[in-house]
Design an enzyme around this catalytic site. Structure first.
Site, short mmCIF file in Angstrom:
data_model
loop_
_atom_site.label_atom_id
_atom_site.label_comp_id
_atom_site.label_asym_id
_atom_site.label_seq_id
_atom_site.Cartn_x
_atom_site.Cartn_y
_atom_site.Cartn_z
N MET A 97 0.84 -1.20 0.00
CA MET A 97 0.00 0.00 0.00
C MET A 97 0.88 1.25 0.00
SD MET A 97 -3.55 -0.72 1.99
CE MET A 97 -2.99 -0.35 3.64
N LEU A 128 6.74 2.88 1.52
CA LEU A 128 7.65 1.74 1.58
C LEU A 128 8.70 1.90 2.68
CD1 LEU A 128 8.29 1.16 -2.24
CD2 LEU A 128 6.51 0.14 -0.78
N HIS A 164 9.40 -3.92 3.06
CA HIS A 164 8.96 -4.08 1.68
C HIS A 164 10.15 -4.36 0.76
CE1 HIS A 164 5.68 -1.22 3.19
NE2 HIS A 164 5.02 -2.32 2.87
N GLN A 220 -2.72 -12.26 8.08
CA GLN A 220 -2.95 -12.00 6.65
C GLN A 220 -2.32 -13.09 5.80
OE1 GLN A 220 -2.52 -7.92 4.76
NE2 GLN A 220 -0.56 -8.80 4.22
#
Length: 371
Positions: free
Chosen positions: A63, A66, A70, A208
């Site tokens: 999303m 960063l 990431h 998740q």
């Protein structure tokens, strides 16, 4: 480069629609065997040849905003696949109407700079230009991912959404009941648009990862795509990196490392002291968090501390298993359920979450595609 004129050779190609992405992918030449490296294939796309194969695609959905976590996933994808695609999309479907969709950090220019910083060359005499850890940055638009439209109120939403029942209601789902419906839906759509060989997610959002793994298995994505989980990347004081850490006040930021300290203390009781009672492990972590509430300090509001398995995210029942012995190269370890110790706390208006695996590694959370 689409959207990238004037940027350095290390900058990723920017793509904004899936039609443009598909056209780019269809134009890719095949990977051929390098004569100088014998049977090893190069990491650069070579001219098409009868013995060639399509380049493999590693995909890192984000999303934006960063951080090093990431980029660690992107670097792993660079090492394991031929081409790396990253997406940036702030997904409205995973935000409740009362949550922070409008103020979620949107930092595209800074994100591009962070990606450019990952550039590496093959060596001082390499003919290839510097190459960042990301080849393509796709910036999908909400109207393409949600053609029926998208609002944050679930009861008013229209169109197709995915619920992963049995894994979405506990832990984070008990606090954010809408969240995993939005996550499963957008990951499914991104997989359909990107069609990667490997999907990369981080351990920090462990629930998740478990939800996405089940979605991929049940909807047969695992026939084409592997899921690999990267270890949580931390600040020097142990705080798990997160885009939302910018919301922490200076005082709350000083307190925030207590979450990892609590989980690490409980894990040491498991690994070093032989504690095998899940309730005791939970209590050890909770006690560390409760002791942090000293007068004048940012108060730690505990939302949950729990031990769950990695298959059904069920509360752990019975004694915890012992840590597995060191793996031998000639002996494949017998698969067992992994115990996940996870917690979420609130510091002022900011929630932070973290987890540790008591008796396994991130590889136990991964999913290799069926070939």
């Amino acid at each position: 480069m689409g959207g990238g004129q004037g940027m350095s050779a290390a900058a990723p190609r920017i793509i904004r629609t899936f039609a443009e992405y598909r056209a780019w992918r269809a134009s890719l030449p095949l990977i051929t065997t390098s004569l100088s490296r014998g049977t090893q294939t190069t990491s650069h796309v070579a001219a098409a040849a009868p013995s060639g194969r399509p380049p493999t695609i590693g995909f890192v959905p984000t999303m934006g905003a960063l951080h090093a976590g990431h980029l660690a996933l992107a670097r792993r994808a660079r090492a394991e696949t031929d081409l790396v695609v990253m997406s940036i999309f702030v997904n409205p479907a995973q935000f409740a109407p009362t949550e922070d969709l409008s103020r979620y950090p949107r930092t595209l220019e800074a994100d591009l700079a962070r990606i450019a910083e990952t550039a590496e060359t093959s060596g001082p005499t390499s003919p290839h230009p510097p190459r960042s850890a990301v080849d393509v940055l796709i910036l999908p638009q909400a109207h393409e991912l949600y053609p029926t439209g998208i609002v944050q109120e679930v009861s008013s939403q229209r169109g197709a959404f995915i619920n992963v029942h049995g894994l979405s209601e506990q832990l984070e789902g008990s606090v954010r009941p809408h969240f995993f419906r939005g996550v499963a839906t957008v990951v499914h759509k991104l997989l359909a648009g990107v069609r990667p060989d490997v999907l990369y997610l981080g351990q920090k959002d462990v629930q998740q990862s478990v939800v996405v793994k089940r979605m991929m298995t049940d909807l047969l994505w695992h026939l084409d795509t592997s899921l690999r989980i990267g270890e949580t990347v931390r600040e020097s004081d142990g705080l798990a990196m997160s885009s939302r850490n910018v919301y922490l006040s200076p005082e709350a930021r000083k307190t925030a490392p207590i979450l990892h300290q609590a989980l690490a203390t409980a894990k040491r009781a498991y690994t070093d002291s032989g504690e095998r009672d899940a309730e005791q492990i939970r209590g050890i972590a909770r006690a560390v968090l409760e002791r942090a509430n000293a007068p004048g300090a940012t108060q730690v509001e505990i939302e949950y501390v729990n031990v769950n398995d990695n298959v059904d995210l069920a509360d752990w029942q019975g004694p915890l298993p012992s840590p597995p012995p060191p793996a031998r190269g000639d002996l494949k370890q017998q698969q067992q359920k992994i115990a996940i110790l996870s917690a979420a706390i609130r510091l002022g208006n900011t929630r932070i979450l973290d987890n540790v695996l008591l008796n396994g590694t991130v590889d136990d959370l991964s999913l290799e595609r069926q070939t």
